[in-house]
Write a protein that holds these residues in place. Structure first.
Motif, short mmCIF file in Angstrom:
data_model
loop_
_atom_site.label_atom_id
_atom_site.label_comp_id
_atom_site.label_asym_id
_atom_site.label_seq_id
_atom_site.Cartn_x
_atom_site.Cartn_y
_atom_site.Cartn_z
N MET A 368 -3.76 -2.65 10.10
CA MET A 368 -2.92 -3.71 9.55
C MET A 368 -3.19 -5.08 10.17
O MET A 368 -2.67 -6.09 9.68
CB MET A 368 -1.44 -3.36 9.71
CG MET A 368 -0.95 -2.33 8.71
SD MET A 368 -1.11 -2.93 7.03
CE MET A 368 -0.83 -1.42 6.12
N TYR A 374 -3.48 -6.10 4.99
CA TYR A 374 -2.04 -6.38 5.03
C TYR A 374 -1.57 -6.99 3.71
O TYR A 374 -0.49 -6.66 3.21
CB TYR A 374 -1.70 -7.30 6.20
CG TYR A 374 -0.23 -7.60 6.30
CD1 TYR A 374 0.64 -6.69 6.88
CD2 TYR A 374 0.31 -8.78 5.78
CE1 TYR A 374 2.00 -6.94 6.95
CE2 TYR A 374 1.66 -9.03 5.84
CZ TYR A 374 2.50 -8.12 6.43
OH TYR A 374 3.85 -8.36 6.48
N TYR A 377 -1.19 -4.28 1.27
CA TYR A 377 0.01 -3.50 1.59
C TYR A 377 1.26 -4.19 1.06
O TYR A 377 2.17 -3.56 0.52
CB TYR A 377 0.10 -3.31 3.10
CG TYR A 377 1.34 -2.56 3.55
CD1 TYR A 377 1.42 -1.17 3.44
CD2 TYR A 377 2.44 -3.23 4.07
CE1 TYR A 377 2.54 -0.48 3.84
CE2 TYR A 377 3.57 -2.55 4.47
CZ TYR A 377 3.61 -1.17 4.36
OH TYR A 377 4.75 -0.49 4.75
N GLN A 378 1.30 -5.51 1.21
CA GLN A 378 2.44 -6.28 0.70
C GLN A 378 2.49 -6.27 -0.82
O GLN A 378 3.57 -6.30 -1.41
CB GLN A 378 2.36 -7.73 1.20
CG GLN A 378 2.62 -7.88 2.69
CD GLN A 378 4.06 -7.55 3.06
OE1 GLN A 378 4.37 -6.43 3.45
NE2 GLN A 378 4.94 -8.51 2.94
N TYR A 404 -8.98 0.39 -0.38
CA TYR A 404 -7.70 0.64 0.30
C TYR A 404 -6.73 1.12 -0.76
O TYR A 404 -6.61 0.50 -1.83
CB TYR A 404 -7.19 -0.63 0.96
CG TYR A 404 -5.74 -0.57 1.41
CD1 TYR A 404 -5.39 0.08 2.60
CD2 TYR A 404 -4.73 -1.15 0.65
CE1 TYR A 404 -4.07 0.14 3.01
CE2 TYR A 404 -3.42 -1.09 1.06
CZ TYR A 404 -3.10 -0.46 2.24
OH TYR A 404 -1.78 -0.40 2.65
N ILE A 406 -2.72 2.59 -1.67
CA ILE A 406 -1.33 2.73 -1.22
C ILE A 406 -0.50 3.29 -2.36
O ILE A 406 -0.66 2.89 -3.53
CB ILE A 406 -0.75 1.39 -0.72
CG1 ILE A 406 0.70 1.55 -0.30
CG2 ILE A 406 -0.91 0.29 -1.74
CD1 ILE A 406 1.27 0.36 0.47
N LYS A 408 3.47 3.73 -3.06
CA LYS A 408 4.79 3.40 -2.52
C LYS A 408 5.92 4.10 -3.26
O LYS A 408 6.97 4.36 -2.69
CB LYS A 408 5.03 1.89 -2.55
CG LYS A 408 4.41 1.15 -1.39
CD LYS A 408 4.93 -0.28 -1.31
CE LYS A 408 4.48 -0.97 -0.05
NZ LYS A 408 5.01 -2.33 0.06
N ASN A 419 2.86 5.87 6.16
CA ASN A 419 3.12 4.70 5.30
C ASN A 419 2.52 4.85 3.90
O ASN A 419 2.48 3.88 3.15
CB ASN A 419 2.60 3.41 5.94
CG ASN A 419 3.44 2.96 7.11
OD1 ASN A 419 4.59 3.35 7.24
ND2 ASN A 419 2.87 2.14 7.97
N ASP A 421 -0.49 5.05 2.91
CA ASP A 421 -1.67 4.23 2.65
C ASP A 421 -2.84 4.70 3.50
O ASP A 421 -2.64 5.33 4.54
CB ASP A 421 -1.37 2.75 2.87
CG ASP A 421 -1.11 2.43 4.33
OD1 ASP A 421 -0.58 3.30 5.06
OD2 ASP A 421 -1.42 1.31 4.75
#
Length: 523
Positions: A368, A374, A377-378, A404, A406, A408, A419, A421
């Motif tokens: 991160m 990052y 991720y946001q 990457y 993720i 959620k 997390n 991810d």
């Protein structure tokens, strides 16, 4: 003990709050069949100001529908008295009409009061909500303990008067004042709060304003910063009544304050943690956090208190019935912390925090510190192909595409990855990650990766070009319910405080889903 008291009282409060019922009109008894919108309209006289703002912000009708994500909504609702209190406490507006005349502000204000998930107070965090508001911001929760009462406080601004009004599409929590949308950077917040003048002047003298005077939403990929700040009262308790007195303590013989090797410069930057952390992020963890200075900061949240640099310095001695207890750590001012700004988070501490040599702790790296990762991720759920290697500072790869991923949202495809991810690479690849600095000492190395897919690679792991452990077969180590596994590789003995290169090389090519690399202190 205060952390334990907080957690215990929060549990008790959750139970007691669940019993608090706001008196509703008789026609609104079957509340769970009606929406948040219906609740507001049934109580229109009480919420007329807020309703007019929601309507102007084009969000009112949204509250009559079900969340497309299937997670409900949480509305933090100020009644008319709360709106009036908000106006009286802010110089920006003199009436509700002024807010309605500012269409952009009304839209932001409206969306800022709606969290994109339904939260009962039992599920309130000791920090930030996991889901953002409809404005894309995050709200924080504090817990205020007073002599004869205790209550939740949102963003350290507004107490929750009546929690847990349940509707068919979420929860309503009534506030004693409206929430003020995040309009200040961390530096601007310090600038507007005179009780932090000494620390703020130290920031000015060292030229570190830019490190905390930015808006993460306007600077794509820039990581937030968490600031640990001493109020003037804490400095004064230590006999430091001005910034000049602080200089005399920290850097009496070197006035080149903007030099990165200067002691005052490093003192201030030691208060800046890389990343966004709230109080609940520190609980149950004992690890080092990277700062903007040359050394990390140790925070131990595994005990009764969240302790900063425990055992480094004795600040006070408490004598009780002949027994002495030494206060050898810096604590958080829990009631006042969890401030959120455009630049990150602010917490307040109860001692003057000087730099100390870092302690050896368990450390986990999830990549991160890479600004691009990052930002993904946001952004939320998805698979993001990383096309430009120059966009990453610590990760290098060859032989295949890197992405990457993720996940959620809750659902059948949710993973057990940390997390939710991970990095994804597939083929005849080599991938490496250079860690931040790690304190010297012996560690057990743990690889977090998916280990239950016949298409996965069989890999070998090297640290600083030395192989650690044996061949890792990532096809059968996991199971259907827990495909991601923490795999013990072996032990390393680092001789200095330095960065270290972790390299993954496949013996048999295939998929590699990399969750994290972890270094644990051997038992």
């Amino acid at each position: 003990m205060k952390k334990l008291a907080y957690l215990a009282i929060i549990v008790m409060a959750a139970v007691s709050f669940s019993c608090v019922e706001k008196e509703l009109e008789a026609a609104f008894e079957d509340l769970e069949r009606l929406t948040i919108y219906d609740y507001l309209m049934e109580n229109e006289e009480e919420y007329s100001s807020f309703i007019s703002i929601l309507e102007k912000g084009n969000i009112l009708k949204t509250l009559s529908a079900y969340n497309p994500d299937g997670t409900g909504y949480t509305l933090f609702a100020p009644d008319n008295d709360a709106i009036n209190r908000f106006i009286n406490e802010n110089n920006q507006f003199s009436s509700v009409g002024d807010i309605l005349n500012e269409e952009e502000y009304a839209a932001s204000f409206s969306r800022y009061h709606v969290v994109n998930k339904d939260y009962h107070s039992n599920d309130f965090p000791f920090g930030a909500f996991a889901e953002p508001t409809l404005s894309g911001d995050f709200l924080t929760v504090g817990f205020v303990i007073e002599t004869d009462t205790s209550y939740y406080k949102i963003n350290n601004q507004a107490a929750v008067k009546f929690p847990n009004i349940e509707t068919s599409n979420g929860f309503v929590h009534e506030l004693e004042t409206a929430l003020k949308p995040i309009t200040l950077t961390t530096y601007q917040w310090l600038e507007q709060n005179a009780e932090y003048s000494i620390f703020k002047q130290a920031v000015d003298i060292t030229g570190l304003q830019a490190a905390i005077d930015f808006n993460t939403r306007e600077e794509e990929g820039r990581q937030p910063v968490t600031v640990l700040a001493e109020p003037d009262s804490i400095y004064q308790k230590a006999g430091i009544n001005s910034v000049d007195a602080l200089i005399a303590v920290i850097s009496p013989d070197d006035n080149d304050f903007t030099n990165s090797s200067n002691r005052l410069y490093n003192y201030v930057s030691y208060h800046f943690l890389q990343g966004m952390y709230f109080l609940d992020d520190y609980t149950d963890e004992n690890t080092n956090y990277n700062t903007l200075s040359e050394i990390p900061l140790n925070i131990n949240g595994r005990g009764l208190e969240i302790e900063i640099n425990p055992g480094k310095e004795v600040f006070d001695t408490i004598v009780y019935q002949g027994d002495s207890t030494f206060i050898d750590y810096i604590g958080f001012k829990y009631d006042e912390s969890n401030i959120i700004t455009q630049s990150g988070a602010i917490h307040f501490i109860d001692q003057v925090m000087k730099q100390h040599a870092p302690s050896k702790t368990d450390v986990t790296f999830q990549f991160m510190e890479e600004s691009l990762i990052y930002s993904y991720y946001q952004e939320g759920e998805g698979n993001f192909v990383i096309e430009n290697q120059d966009a990453l500072n610590s990760i290098e790869w060859t032989g295949a595409d890197l992405s990457y991923e993720i996940i959620k949202e809750e659902g059948e495809e949710i993973t057990n990855a940390w997390n939710n991810d991970y990095l994804v690479i597939d083929g005849d690849f080599i991938i490496s990650y250079t860690t931040p600095q790690i304190v010297a000492g012996k560690y057990t190395v743990m690889l977090g990766a998916e280990a239950y897919n016949e298409d996965n690679a069989l890999v070998e792991v090297y640290i600083d070009d030395k192989k650690i452990g044996s061949l890792v077969d990532l096809t059968t180590l996991g199971d259907q319910d827990n495909p991601f596994q923490q795999i013990e590789l072996g032990t390393v003995d680092f001789k200095s405080y330095a960065r270290h290169k972790v390299e993954i090389r496949p013996l048999i090519p295939g998929r590699f889903l990399w969750d994290y690399i972890r270094f644990e202190i051997p038992e």
